[in-house]
Design a protein around this motif. Structure first.
Motif, PDB file in Angstrom:
ATOM      1  N   PRO A  79       0.824  -1.209   0.000  1.00 49.56           N
ATOM      2  CA  PRO A  79       0.000   0.000   0.000  1.00 49.56           C
ATOM      3  C   PRO A  79       0.863   1.265   0.000  1.00 49.56           C
ATOM      4  O   PRO A  79       2.079   1.219   0.197  1.00 49.56           O
ATOM      5  N   ASN A  80       0.182   2.397  -0.223  1.00 50.04           N
ATOM      6  CA  ASN A  80       0.816   3.718  -0.123  1.00 50.04           C
ATOM      7  C   ASN A  80       2.020   3.866  -1.051  1.00 50.04           C
ATOM      8  O   ASN A  80       3.055   4.428  -0.684  1.00 50.04           O
ATOM      9  N   VAL A  81       1.897   3.336  -2.262  1.00 50.31           N
ATOM     10  CA  VAL A  81       2.959   3.477  -3.263  1.00 50.31           C
ATOM     11  C   VAL A  81       2.712   4.759  -4.055  1.00 50.31           C
ATOM     12  O   VAL A  81       1.589   5.031  -4.492  1.00 50.31           O
ATOM     13  N   LEU A  82       3.765   5.536  -4.252  1.00 52.11           N
ATOM     14  CA  LEU A  82       3.668   6.809  -4.962  1.00 52.11           C
ATOM     15  C   LEU A  82       4.225   6.672  -6.371  1.00 52.11           C
ATOM     16  O   LEU A  82       5.064   5.793  -6.653  1.00 52.11           O
ATOM     17  N   THR A  83       3.764   7.562  -7.268  1.00 53.23           N
ATOM     18  CA  THR A  83       4.170   7.542  -8.673  1.00 53.23           C
ATOM     19  C   THR A  83       4.746   8.896  -9.059  1.00 53.23           C
ATOM     20  O   THR A  83       4.152   9.940  -8.759  1.00 53.23           O
ATOM     21  N   GLY A 112       9.964   9.723 -28.283  1.00 48.26           N
ATOM     22  CA  GLY A 112       8.555   9.466 -28.033  1.00 48.26           C
ATOM     23  C   GLY A 112       8.266   8.419 -26.982  1.00 48.26           C
ATOM     24  O   GLY A 112       7.102   8.186 -26.654  1.00 48.26           O
ATOM     25  N   THR A 113       9.295   7.774 -26.426  1.00 48.68           N
ATOM     26  CA  THR A 113       9.055   6.767 -25.397  1.00 48.68           C
ATOM     27  C   THR A 113       8.848   7.433 -24.037  1.00 48.68           C
ATOM     28  O   THR A 113       9.176   8.601 -23.835  1.00 48.68           O
ATOM     29  N   TYR A 114       8.294   6.644 -23.098  1.00 51.17           N
ATOM     30  CA  TYR A 114       7.917   7.163 -21.785  1.00 51.17           C
ATOM     31  C   TYR A 114       8.793   6.558 -20.694  1.00 51.17           C
ATOM     32  O   TYR A 114       9.339   5.455 -20.843  1.00 51.17           O
ATOM     33  N   SER A 115       8.881   7.315 -19.556  1.00 47.72           N
ATOM     34  CA  SER A 115       9.600   6.834 -18.374  1.00 47.72           C
ATOM     35  C   SER A 115       8.919   7.383 -17.124  1.00 47.72           C
ATOM     36  O   SER A 115       8.375   8.497 -17.148  1.00 47.72           O
ATOM     37  N   PHE A 116       8.955   6.604 -16.028  1.00 47.64           N
ATOM     38  CA  PHE A 116       8.466   7.075 -14.739  1.00 47.64           C
ATOM     39  C   PHE A 116       8.937   6.108 -13.652  1.00 47.64           C
ATOM     40  O   PHE A 116       9.578   5.089 -13.949  1.00 47.64           O
ATOM     41  N   SER A 117       8.644   6.446 -12.395  1.00 50.10           N
ATOM     42  CA  SER A 117       9.065   5.616 -11.260  1.00 50.10           C
ATOM     43  C   SER A 117       7.893   5.378 -10.319  1.00 50.10           C
ATOM     44  O   SER A 117       6.992   6.220 -10.213  1.00 50.10           O
ATOM     45  N   ARG A 118       7.954   4.239  -9.613  1.00 46.83           N
ATOM     46  CA  ARG A 118       7.019   3.954  -8.525  1.00 46.83           C
ATOM     47  C   ARG A 118       7.852   3.604  -7.294  1.00 46.83           C
ATOM     48  O   ARG A 118       8.774   2.779  -7.367  1.00 46.83           O
ATOM     49  N   PHE A 119       7.524   4.211  -6.154  1.00 43.08           N
ATOM     50  CA  PHE A 119       8.359   4.045  -4.974  1.00 43.08           C
ATOM     51  C   PHE A 119       7.508   4.085  -3.709  1.00 43.08           C
ATOM     52  O   PHE A 119       6.371   4.575  -3.708  1.00 43.08           O
ATOM     53  N   PHE A 120       8.077   3.568  -2.599  1.00 46.12           N
ATOM     54  CA  PHE A 120       7.421   3.618  -1.295  1.00 46.12           C
ATOM     55  C   PHE A 120       8.500   3.614  -0.213  1.00 46.12           C
ATOM     56  O   PHE A 120       9.671   3.262  -0.460  1.00 46.12           O
ATOM     57  N   LEU A 121       8.111   4.008   0.992  1.00 41.30           N
ATOM     58  CA  LEU A 121       9.023   4.062   2.125  1.00 41.30           C
ATOM     59  C   LEU A 121       8.784   2.851   3.007  1.00 41.30           C
ATOM     60  O   LEU A 121       7.687   2.659   3.547  1.00 41.30           O
ATOM     61  N   LEU A 122       9.813   2.015   3.146  1.00 40.80           N
ATOM     62  CA  LEU A 122       9.724   0.803   3.955  1.00 40.80           C
ATOM     63  C   LEU A 122      10.243   1.094   5.360  1.00 40.80           C
ATOM     64  O   LEU A 122      11.386   1.531   5.531  1.00 40.80           O
ATOM     65  N   THR A 123       9.400   0.871   6.360  1.00 41.30           N
ATOM     66  CA  THR A 123       9.820   0.933   7.764  1.00 41.30           C
ATOM     67  C   THR A 123      10.024  -0.505   8.231  1.00 41.30           C
ATOM     68  O   THR A 123       9.068  -1.287   8.308  1.00 41.30           O
ATOM     69  N   ALA A 124      11.275  -0.852   8.501  1.00 40.68           N
ATOM     70  CA  ALA A 124      11.626  -2.255   8.756  1.00 40.68           C
ATOM     71  C   ALA A 124      11.007  -2.765  10.057  1.00 40.68           C
ATOM     72  O   ALA A 124      11.059  -2.103  11.094  1.00 40.68           O
ATOM     73  N   THR A 125      10.410  -3.949   9.978  1.00 44.82           N
ATOM     74  CA  THR A 125       9.935  -4.687  11.149  1.00 44.82           C
ATOM     75  C   THR A 125      10.485  -6.101  11.067  1.00 44.82           C
ATOM     76  O   THR A 125      10.939  -6.553  10.001  1.00 44.82           O
ATOM     77  N   LEU A 126      10.459  -6.786  12.186  1.00 50.17           N
ATOM     78  CA  LEU A 126      10.976  -8.151  12.199  1.00 50.17           C
ATOM     79  C   LEU A 126      10.171  -9.069  11.277  1.00 50.17           C
ATOM     80  O   LEU A 126      10.685 -10.091  10.810  1.00 50.17           O
ATOM     81  N   ARG A 127       8.929  -8.717  10.997  1.00 52.08           N
ATOM     82  CA  ARG A 127       8.121  -9.535  10.085  1.00 52.08           C
ATOM     83  C   ARG A 127       8.630  -9.464   8.646  1.00 52.08           C
ATOM     84  O   ARG A 127       8.314 -10.319   7.816  1.00 52.08           O
ATOM     85  N   ASP A 128       9.399  -8.410   8.330  1.00 51.10           N
ATOM     86  CA  ASP A 128       9.946  -8.276   6.979  1.00 51.10           C
ATOM     87  C   ASP A 128      11.200  -9.107   6.768  1.00 51.10           C
ATOM     88  O   ASP A 128      11.666  -9.249   5.627  1.00 51.10           O
ATOM     89  N   ASN A 129      11.757  -9.635   7.824  1.00 47.22           N
ATOM     90  CA  ASN A 129      13.011 -10.370   7.706  1.00 47.22           C
ATOM     91  C   ASN A 129      12.838 -11.592   6.789  1.00 47.22           C
ATOM     92  O   ASN A 129      11.966 -12.433   7.010  1.00 47.22           O
ATOM     93  N   GLY A 130      13.665 -11.676   5.743  1.00 45.75           N
ATOM     94  CA  GLY A 130      13.606 -12.799   4.808  1.00 45.75           C
ATOM     95  C   GLY A 130      12.606 -12.640   3.688  1.00 45.75           C
ATOM     96  O   GLY A 130      12.549 -13.482   2.781  1.00 45.75           O
TER      97      GLY A 130
END
Length: 445
Positions: free
Chosen positions: A350-354, A363-381
């Motif tokens: 969720p909360n992904v920005l463009t 004539g080709t296009y470019s852009f980025s999609r990004f988000f801020l990850l706040t690390a928790t122990l559940r993210d490990n691995g």
């Protein structure tokens, strides 16, 4: 007892009879049945049968409007064999209760390159109105009274692999022989015609990348005595049709090729080349068109800002997915949190920005999609994946980041507490300084 020579003669007779039977089976009529393309009909020649729709306009009574009427018919085409083209005889035609359009000779091959996909063909025949003028065609007699009847026949592959259009002509004498009793909703039970001009393309839709050379396929078949002219035009939505110059530029035809090749070569394709190309074939007063859609697609280049992360619980990291140099603009990009256990579906982050979309000089296009990850122990691995879907791709592009999160140590907590203490002291000092300045300020009375 039978003599040895008599038995040998009987055996030779049976062998000849069996061979003749096999030859008769090989010369069966080919028809399109609901479940297959072949059914047996003992005859002298092979005949290709296609179900068709006859489309005609009908005046609505007491109104100036017209309505379109569709009628089921069949198209019978002779298949040229070793013996060459022959006129179809009535006794050799397959039985059927539908009106039949019978092409009498295969001098113009309407169904070239489609034998393997015959069950996928859609056929439509329509009257072609000549405004009561005589069309002068090589080999056809000019008549003082009575005009030939003309039709157009369009055959398309259901999966877009092939499109062909042909002019069919019925002689005035053949039409006169049709009595009113033979008519079926305005169409004769048997309409004998000749195919005199045909145009086809094997690739109605073409995709290519920028900078590539591409060939737009178009071909025609006509009487060798007929003078044929070919021209190309480009149609774009909301713009006027533009004719293509086929000499001195990036577009050219193949004048050295055998007669009938009307294909167009476009070198070093640019974005402005995208659109619908019309191959127009003209002979006498007859005009045929084949539309070929050229679509430009450029595959995106996808990168992520890191390949792996090692974070402390509570630490933050920005994850960025760059998608560059793609065309057309329609694209779908997602950040996914992959599960560790097999058989589970990933979660959408969720909360992904463009970022804003940028367009390059080509004539080709470019852009980025990004988000801020706040690390928790559940993210490990866990793995975070940027998944990109685009019309230029046969399968989505995936770029992944593996995250490792470790628990904050006592030293880390001490540093955090020290930082919080210093921040509190600074805030208290600033507040005290503000109060002192307020009390020492001279009063105006």
């Amino acid at each position: 007892m039978f003599s040895h020579s008599w038995l040998r003669g009987l055996w030779n007779y049976l062998r000849v009879a069996m061979a003749a039977r096999r030859m008769e089976e090989r010369s069966a009529v080919i028809t399109r049945t609901p479940n297959s393309i072949a059914s047996a009909y003992p005859g002298l020649r092979r005949i290709l049968q296609l179900p068709c729709m006859f489309e005609m306009k009908k005046n609505i009574p007491l109104s100036s409007k017209t309505e379109t009427v569709l009628l089921n018919i069949r198209l019978l085409l002779p298949v040229a064999g070793a013996g060459g083209a022959q006129r179809l005889q009535t006794e050799s035609l397959p039985a059927g209760n539908l009106p039949s359009f019978i092409v009498q000779e295969p001098s113009v091959n309407i169904l070239q390159h489609t034998d393997e996909d015959i069950n996928m063909l859609d056929c439509r025949i329509s009257p072609y109105f000549t405004a009561n003028t005589q069309i002068l065609w090589p080999g056809r007699k000019v008549k003082a009274h009575g005009l030939d009847t003309w039709f157009t026949c369009t055959i398309e592959h259901a999966a877009g692999k092939y499109t062909a259009t042909a002019f069919l002509v019925q002689g005035h004498e053949d039409r006169e022989h049709q009595t009113p009793g033979q008519l079926h909703q305005g169409i004769a039970e048997q309409t004998r015609v000749s195919a005199v001009l045909a145009a086809r393309t094997r690739l109605p839709r073409v995709r290519t990348a920028l900078g590539k050379d591409v060939v737009l396929d178009c071909a025609f078949a006509a009487d060798p005595r007929a003078a044929v002219a070919v021209r190309w035009a480009l149609r774009k939505k909301g713009r006027h049709e533009r004719y293509i110059a086929t000499s001195g530029g990036r577009a050219e035809m193949f004048p050295q090729e055998p007669r009938g090749n009307a294909s167009l070569l476009i070198r070093r394709v640019e974005l402005s080349d995208e659109g619908t190309y019309i191959c127009t074939v003209e002979a006498a007063a007859l005009v045929l068109e084949q539309a070929i859609q050229l679509q430009i697609t450029e595959k995106p280049t996808v990168t992520v800002n890191v390949n792996s992360l090692s974070l402390v619980e509570g630490e933050q990291q920005k994850l960025v997915c760059d998608v560059r140099n793609y065309y057309p603009a329609d694209i779908h990009v997602q950040w996914l949190r992959e599960p560790q256990s097999a058989g589970q579906l990933p979660d959408t982050v969720p909360n992904v920005l463009t970022s804003s979309h940028l367009r390059s000089s080509n004539g080709t296009y470019s852009f980025s999609r990004f988000f801020l990850l706040t690390a928790t122990l559940r993210d490990n691995g866990h793995t975070y994946t940027c998944r990109v879907e685009h019309s230029s791709l046969q399968a989505p592009i995936r770029r992944s980041i593996t995250v490792a999160v470790r628990e904050a140590t006592s030293t880390t907590w001490l540093l955090l507490l020290l930082l919080l203490g210093l921040t509190g002291c600074l805030v208290a000092s600033l507040h005290h300084l503000h109060q002192v300045r307020s009390t020492t300020k001279p009063k105006p009375y």
